[in-house]
Design an enzyme around this catalytic site. Sequence first.
Site, PDB file in Angstrom:
ATOM      1  N   LYS A   2     -21.593  -4.972  12.127  1.00 44.72           N
ATOM      2  CA  LYS A   2     -20.674  -6.101  11.945  1.00 44.72           C
ATOM      3  C   LYS A   2     -19.250  -5.585  11.760  1.00 44.72           C
ATOM      4  O   LYS A   2     -19.030  -4.397  11.512  1.00 44.72           O
ATOM      5  CB  LYS A   2     -21.100  -6.940  10.743  1.00 44.72           C
ATOM      6  CG  LYS A   2     -21.042  -6.203   9.416  1.00 44.72           C
ATOM      7  CD  LYS A   2     -21.474  -7.085   8.266  1.00 44.72           C
ATOM      8  CE  LYS A   2     -21.385  -6.326   6.938  1.00 44.72           C
ATOM      9  NZ  LYS A   2     -21.718  -7.191   5.785  1.00 44.72           N
ATOM     10  N   ARG A  59     -25.033 -16.160  -2.222  1.00 42.19           N
ATOM     11  CA  ARG A  59     -24.138 -16.424  -1.098  1.00 42.19           C
ATOM     12  C   ARG A  59     -24.902 -17.316  -0.114  1.00 42.19           C
ATOM     13  O   ARG A  59     -24.766 -18.525  -0.135  1.00 42.19           O
ATOM     14  CB  ARG A  59     -23.674 -15.118  -0.444  1.00 42.19           C
ATOM     15  CG  ARG A  59     -22.766 -14.274  -1.320  1.00 42.19           C
ATOM     16  CD  ARG A  59     -22.112 -13.146  -0.554  1.00 42.19           C
ATOM     17  NE  ARG A  59     -23.059 -12.376   0.258  1.00 42.19           N
ATOM     18  CZ  ARG A  59     -22.749 -11.235   0.875  1.00 42.19           C
ATOM     19  NH1 ARG A  59     -21.524 -10.743   0.774  1.00 42.19           N
ATOM     20  NH2 ARG A  59     -23.651 -10.580   1.584  1.00 42.19           N
ATOM     21  N   TYR A  99      10.328   4.492  -2.169  1.00 46.32           N
ATOM     22  CA  TYR A  99      10.768   3.202  -2.685  1.00 46.32           C
ATOM     23  C   TYR A  99      10.382   3.038  -4.153  1.00 46.32           C
ATOM     24  O   TYR A  99       9.276   3.375  -4.562  1.00 46.32           O
ATOM     25  CB  TYR A  99      10.136   2.061  -1.882  1.00 46.32           C
ATOM     26  CG  TYR A  99      10.664   1.925  -0.483  1.00 46.32           C
ATOM     27  CD1 TYR A  99      11.998   1.599  -0.251  1.00 46.32           C
ATOM     28  CD2 TYR A  99       9.826   2.097   0.612  1.00 46.32           C
ATOM     29  CE1 TYR A  99      12.487   1.456   1.040  1.00 46.32           C
ATOM     30  CE2 TYR A  99      10.296   1.960   1.909  1.00 46.32           C
ATOM     31  CZ  TYR A  99      11.623   1.639   2.118  1.00 46.32           C
ATOM     32  OH  TYR A  99      12.104   1.499   3.395  1.00 46.32           O
ATOM     33  N   MET A 101       5.704   1.907   5.160  1.00 46.86           N
ATOM     34  CA  MET A 101       5.080   1.324   6.344  1.00 46.86           C
ATOM     35  C   MET A 101       4.599   2.388   7.326  1.00 46.86           C
ATOM     36  O   MET A 101       3.507   2.278   7.897  1.00 46.86           O
ATOM     37  CB  MET A 101       6.061   0.382   7.055  1.00 46.86           C
ATOM     38  CG  MET A 101       5.472  -0.302   8.279  1.00 46.86           C
ATOM     39  SD  MET A 101       6.637  -1.393   9.112  1.00 46.86           S
ATOM     40  CE  MET A 101       6.777  -2.728   7.919  1.00 46.86           C
TER      41      MET A 101
END
Length: 368
Positions: A35, A130, A253, A305
């Site tokens: 999956k 679930r 940062y 990033m």
Amino acid sequence: MPRPIQAVIHQPALANNLEVVRRQAPASRIWAVVKANAYGHGIRRVFAGLKAADGFGLLDLSEAVLLRDLGWQGPILLLEGIFQAQDVPLLEQYRLTTAVHCEEQLRMLELARPKGPLAIQLKLNTGMNRLGFRPAQYRAAWERARTMSCIGSIVHMTHFSDADSKRGIAHQVEAFEAATANLPGEVSMANSAAVLWHPQAHRNWVRPGIILYGGSPTGVSSDIAETGLQPAMSLHSELIGIQDLQPGDTVGYGSMFTADRAMRVGVVACGYADGYPRHAVGWGERRAPVLVDGVRTQLVGRVSMDMICVDLTPCPKAKVGTPVTLWGHGLPIDDVAAASGTVGYELMCALAPRVPTSVATLTTADAV
């Protein structure tokens, strides 16, 4: 030239991990769970390494169709079942086994009137809460399914919530056996943790997921250190810059890391846009681990990033172009996840599309 970051999917590791499952549960058949596009590894990339499985378990019909297109002729299990009645003809067309976990899915099968016989796995909610019929409803659901002409074989299915913890599975196994007492049919209940640590749950079918990819069900790499499992994904990059810091200099940062001595810091071409966890810790005592030229060191400062910074103190010969391993052989993905407040599952699934990904195949040396 492209950025030096690259992921590698190791088919020999996948085949090895499948064999580990075989040794753990020798009397059981194996649903290899693929999956979420094979936990982020890519179904196309993992197929050759896992095709010795007895079946594949997944969620999306598109993934099932892909497996058929790749040449898989064996069983395929839809772990969440169908979502609308229009899906039923595809069960027949692609010869799919479907989980049935609620009244609505039984009704869909009745309304669609497939020619059948369809193979189903009737899901029992033994405490995960679930999906699945509650124990008091299960026998009636089984009786109803048994009388439907479109349904052939019925496997009894459940899922464990605590197979990887001290609570264990005894309470769920007890609920399962009470609800299915005297009902014929095969049984599927063992997830990865149960495959490793609860042999009483192996039964007819096991459903390994994370361990096929070399990850730990507990999120603790030492828990699987002696199992023989190997990482199926590695993430590599290189140093693209070096800074010489003085005491009091800060990094990144927010200036979260402050040098307490003169030190060298390497800049790595990898950031959260590549799937590296932004919350990986680069300050304090529990910093995220990194391998620089095979030597274990630590993150410094915040993840950006496109870049991270690492302490080069243990790697005095490191220079621009020196290889870096973010996770993989020699550095368990679970160790990085633990320093990021998450689990290896998430990091695998989060590998970004922009990262070039190659495959170490079963016919080539797995040397990356």
